[in-house]
Scaffold this motif. Sequence first.
Motif, PDB file in Angstrom:
ATOM      1  N   ARG A 720       0.847  -1.196   0.000  1.00 18.64           N
ATOM      2  CA  ARG A 720       0.000   0.000   0.000  1.00 18.64           C
ATOM      3  C   ARG A 720       0.886   1.252   0.000  1.00 18.64           C
ATOM      4  O   ARG A 720       1.728   1.422   0.883  1.00 18.64           O
ATOM      5  N   PRO A 721       0.736   2.130  -0.973  1.00 19.32           N
ATOM      6  CA  PRO A 721       1.559   3.349  -1.000  1.00 19.32           C
ATOM      7  C   PRO A 721       1.164   4.299   0.127  1.00 19.32           C
ATOM      8  O   PRO A 721       0.024   4.279   0.606  1.00 19.32           O
ATOM      9  N   VAL A 722       2.102   5.124   0.528  1.00 22.94           N
ATOM     10  CA  VAL A 722       1.799   6.166   1.502  1.00 22.94           C
ATOM     11  C   VAL A 722       0.895   7.197   0.823  1.00 22.94           C
ATOM     12  O   VAL A 722       1.176   7.646  -0.286  1.00 22.94           O
ATOM     13  N   ALA A 723      -0.200   7.549   1.471  1.00 26.79           N
ATOM     14  CA  ALA A 723      -1.156   8.476   0.879  1.00 26.79           C
ATOM     15  C   ALA A 723      -0.515   9.846   0.679  1.00 26.79           C
ATOM     16  O   ALA A 723       0.264  10.316   1.503  1.00 26.79           O
ATOM     17  N   ALA A 724      -0.830  10.465  -0.437  1.00 23.96           N
ATOM     18  CA  ALA A 724      -0.330  11.806  -0.744  1.00 23.96           C
ATOM     19  C   ALA A 724      -1.450  12.603  -1.389  1.00 23.96           C
ATOM     20  O   ALA A 724      -2.393  12.044  -1.949  1.00 23.96           O
ATOM     21  N   LYS A 725      -1.330  13.908  -1.301  1.00 28.27           N
ATOM     22  CA  LYS A 725      -2.392  14.764  -1.805  1.00 28.27           C
ATOM     23  C   LYS A 725      -1.908  15.540  -3.022  1.00 28.27           C
ATOM     24  O   LYS A 725      -0.757  15.926  -3.116  1.00 28.27           O
ATOM     25  N   ALA A 726      -2.811  15.746  -3.975  1.00 25.46           N
ATOM     26  CA  ALA A 726      -2.531  16.560  -5.159  1.00 25.46           C
ATOM     27  C   ALA A 726      -3.861  17.062  -5.693  1.00 25.46           C
ATOM     28  O   ALA A 726      -4.867  16.352  -5.643  1.00 25.46           O
ATOM     29  N   HIS A 727      -3.891  18.298  -6.175  1.00 25.02           N
ATOM     30  CA  HIS A 727      -5.137  18.859  -6.688  1.00 25.02           C
ATOM     31  C   HIS A 727      -5.139  18.924  -8.207  1.00 25.02           C
ATOM     32  O   HIS A 727      -6.110  19.387  -8.803  1.00 25.02           O
ATOM     33  N   SER A 728      -4.064  18.457  -8.844  1.00 23.20           N
ATOM     34  CA  SER A 728      -4.003  18.466 -10.304  1.00 23.20           C
ATOM     35  C   SER A 728      -2.945  17.461 -10.740  1.00 23.20           C
ATOM     36  O   SER A 728      -2.278  16.842  -9.905  1.00 23.20           O
ATOM     37  N   ILE A 729      -2.768  17.322 -12.048  1.00 24.28           N
ATOM     38  CA  ILE A 729      -1.735  16.427 -12.554  1.00 24.28           C
ATOM     39  C   ILE A 729      -0.384  17.133 -12.617  1.00 24.28           C
ATOM     40  O   ILE A 729       0.592  16.570 -13.111  1.00 24.28           O
ATOM     41  N   GLY A 730      -0.342  18.375 -12.114  1.00 21.07           N
ATOM     42  CA  GLY A 730       0.935  19.063 -11.952  1.00 21.07           C
ATOM     43  C   GLY A 730       1.550  19.527 -13.262  1.00 21.07           C
ATOM     44  O   GLY A 730       0.868  19.974 -14.183  1.00 21.07           O
ATOM     45  N   VAL A 731       2.871  19.360 -13.336  1.00 15.89           N
ATOM     46  CA  VAL A 731       3.622  19.861 -14.492  1.00 15.89           C
ATOM     47  C   VAL A 731       3.265  19.115 -15.769  1.00 15.89           C
ATOM     48  O   VAL A 731       3.509  19.612 -16.871  1.00 15.89           O
ATOM     49  N   TRP A 732       2.652  17.939 -15.635  1.00  8.53           N
ATOM     50  CA  TRP A 732       2.242  17.199 -16.829  1.00  8.53           C
ATOM     51  C   TRP A 732       1.226  17.982 -17.652  1.00  8.53           C
ATOM     52  O   TRP A 732       1.163  17.825 -18.881  1.00  8.53           O
ATOM     53  N   GLN A 733       0.425  18.831 -16.990  1.00 12.53           N
ATOM     54  CA  GLN A 733      -0.540  19.652 -17.726  1.00 12.53           C
ATOM     55  C   GLN A 733       0.167  20.585 -18.697  1.00 12.53           C
ATOM     56  O   GLN A 733      -0.252  20.736 -19.851  1.00 12.53           O
ATOM     57  N   GLU A 734       1.262  21.203 -18.250  1.00 12.89           N
ATOM     58  CA  GLU A 734       2.006  22.103 -19.122  1.00 12.89           C
ATOM     59  C   GLU A 734       2.681  21.330 -20.265  1.00 12.89           C
ATOM     60  O   GLU A 734       2.770  21.813 -21.393  1.00 12.89           O
TER      61      GLU A 734
END
Length: 917
Positions: A720-734
């Motif tokens: 099980r991965p350690v939970a992490a938070k993100a509100h977007s796909i980040g730099v991949w959008q650019e």
Amino acid sequence: MNRLGRKDNETLIEMSLATDGEDSNGPLCETISNTESELRSNSEGLSSTETSLLIPDHQVINKRHQSKDSVFFRDGVRRIDFVLSYLDDPNKEEEKKVERRREFEKNLQKAGLELETEDKKESEDGKTYFVKIHAPWEVLITYAEVLNIKAPIKENDIPPTVENPLDCMLEPFRLPEKVMHPEPDYFTAPFSKSRQELYLIDNESTFFSASRRNRIVYYILTRCPYGTEEGKKKFGIKRLLSNGTYTAAYPLHDCQYWKKSNDPNCDNERYTLYMEWARFLRFYKEQPLDLIRKYYGEKIGIYFAWLGFYTEMLFFAALVGLICFLYGLFTMDENMSSTEICAPAIGGEIIMCPLCDEKCEYWKLNTTCESSKYSHLFDNVATLFFAIFMGIWVTLFLEFWKRRQARLKYEWDLVDFEEEQQQLQLRPEYEAKCTHRKKNPVTQELEMVVKKKTLHENGKLFLCYIGIIFGISLIIASMIAVIVYRLAVYAAFASIMENTQTLQPISGLLTPQLATSVTASCLNFVIIMILNFLYEKIAVWITDMEIPRTHLEYENRLTMKMFLFQFVNYYSSCFYVAFFKGKFVGYPGTYTYMFSRWRNEECDPAGCLIELTTQLTIVMAGKQIWGNIQEAIVPWIWNWWGRRKARCNPENLYSRWEQDHDLQSFGALGLFYEYLEMVIQFGFITLFVASFPLAPLLALMNNILEIRVDSWKLTTQFRRPVAAKAHSIGVWQEILNGMAILSVVTNAFIVAFTSDMIPRLVYYYAYSTNEDSPMSGYINNSLSVFQVSDFLEGKRPENNPENFLTCRYRDYRYPPGHEKKYLHTMQFWHILAAKMAFIIIMEHIVFIVKFFVAWMIPDVPAEVKARIKREKFLTQKILHEYELNKLKQKLCECKTYENMEKEVIATEGKVELSQAM
């Protein structure tokens, strides 16, 4: 809004309290904050030991009385939030490791965590110790406030959106409501330890979800010290894992994936995910994104949301691409170019110049009959339409994804989660280098910063950039090697196919150009796979050397380096075939040579587009097949090998922490590689889609499989991965935005220079002399004449049994005897001008439509904006009412009524002002 009633931390408040003058400044657990000092007296954890001799007798337990699915300490009450493992492996470094572990675990207990150790005698291999970690309530609420975790304060009473009447048609694709929305919506607010009665705390043991608990514990683990070495303070579980002090650190799955837990209080979320999401037979069902987010965290949830949305949008691109392909298939027999090439009276009478010097013979044009027919599948009028369509499709995809992302931000309570808040998440590796204090110009507070780089460190950075240049140079060198291979074997294939009788039956289908392209594409794919491994190591090493300040900076820098490497690695061969092959050939007698030795390749008489299609198909399909093998089969084999002994033992002897220990580690960069794989695929279906309309269909079929493979491996084959938070796909959008713009340019150039469309249109409108059949005579018009006697010595074919006086070649040049002999004709310049005009017109049309569509579609739906404002207002009102009621209670208890009345009036004024705002 929090659909689950819970929210993982993200707005980390960094607590670097290193004192002035220390050599290194790790965030010491025992001095993290004054709040934590009250935890030390509450530590009820059992002491961790290094050997079985140090484990008290009362801690040794008969595992036959412990459930295989137990995720609790031996008392059956305290939940296991994290597990550390280490081996009993005596060597020279063992004493140092023992001391590190003892100090590290002592500091964990000082931070309030509770530990329980499983002796190696109880493990399957008899060598591994397991340290189980539990975070008590006081630790959780302390760090919930420190990390600004949001918690539910009231159930959401905003009416849901009106359902679409057409939703009933999608019922077969729906999952049960309990799976899609495991918990109701809540209004949330940042957790405060002093206002616990404000939050909906029904049960302290379940108030914080398992993913949130493991994130809090992991935050402590990454910042807890374990001693001083070489005059510097050392800290963090990452460093202990890298130096072998511990072998693994991971949170536990809640149950086995193939059956439910015996514990009635277990949610069995892993089992639900496997049954409803991770099986391929559920490929037609929607994804339970809320449950994925609840179990794995927002970062993994947003990836699967993006992948699912990307796959949905691919359906429309695949449908249009398939229609364009079928158009080419049904009009294949009507193609005048291939008809003339195949006609014995035309193609059978045209003698082509040799494909190589000396060894190759003259050949007839109709030997390329089959390949010219197949090239029409992809080189027709529909190609132009599809190239323009994909330019608009990619804009719609990106804009609609922004809207979908905005909706997820609202539903997952990520509206206030911004990149600026991530800046507070200093990397432990960066904190270790902080030795100076500097005043922040914004907050006017002293902050720990890295000192100015020394000459030695600047030398390291210089080596980093040398490494980048070396990696790109290696890619270019490998591409040149493949080109040399193509040039070297091209003549060999041409000679073999002309002189080998056994190959005559397939000579019409397998031309020297196609044989060279197929073998070179396979060789190029093998080189790509080999270089990928090297690039990964180089990119990670360079990024580590740069010591980025935050996790966000680290991921962004690594992403850009890896994408740059992969972009050149995967696309260089396609760029060569699309834009360079056949463009600098010269003409018979004056051919262009690479390194003065190998003659440059020529395109097939029907054009180079079919070869670009072949290259794209082999690299794209090969990458997808190899990727699925790496992602699914390899982890399964490793896990099968690791569990081969355990399967022979009774079930109750194989504990939950041992089961998860035998799984593969997902790794900190596991999700990064998933994004990278999909973005590279996105490049294939956009940058070169004009050459292969079926590329979106291949991508669609792969992604349907990819979603289930990724979910299956994450649920069954990985810890099980350690939970992490993100509100977007980040730099991949650019990156996607950049590739969308580049794709318009590349497809315009492919249609203009790689396909044969523009020369055919110029002939149709300007040079055709047959009104009844305007395209008749095109092949003869597109081939120039060369006089055999003009061959230079050493370049002339050795055999000319039929004594041909002239031969033809693909170009627009004046014939022998003309005053401008072998110079370009006016038609050549007309075609070149038409190509340039087409590129400018197509780019402007597509760009105008793209930007107009992007302007017309708002990034955030109006309904979501209204709900966000409404929720903020109600949440603020609830908080003010809570403070007001608290103050009134205080007023009743306090004797100084007049002073308290002023405070009440002031608070009521704040409430009125908030309502007015």
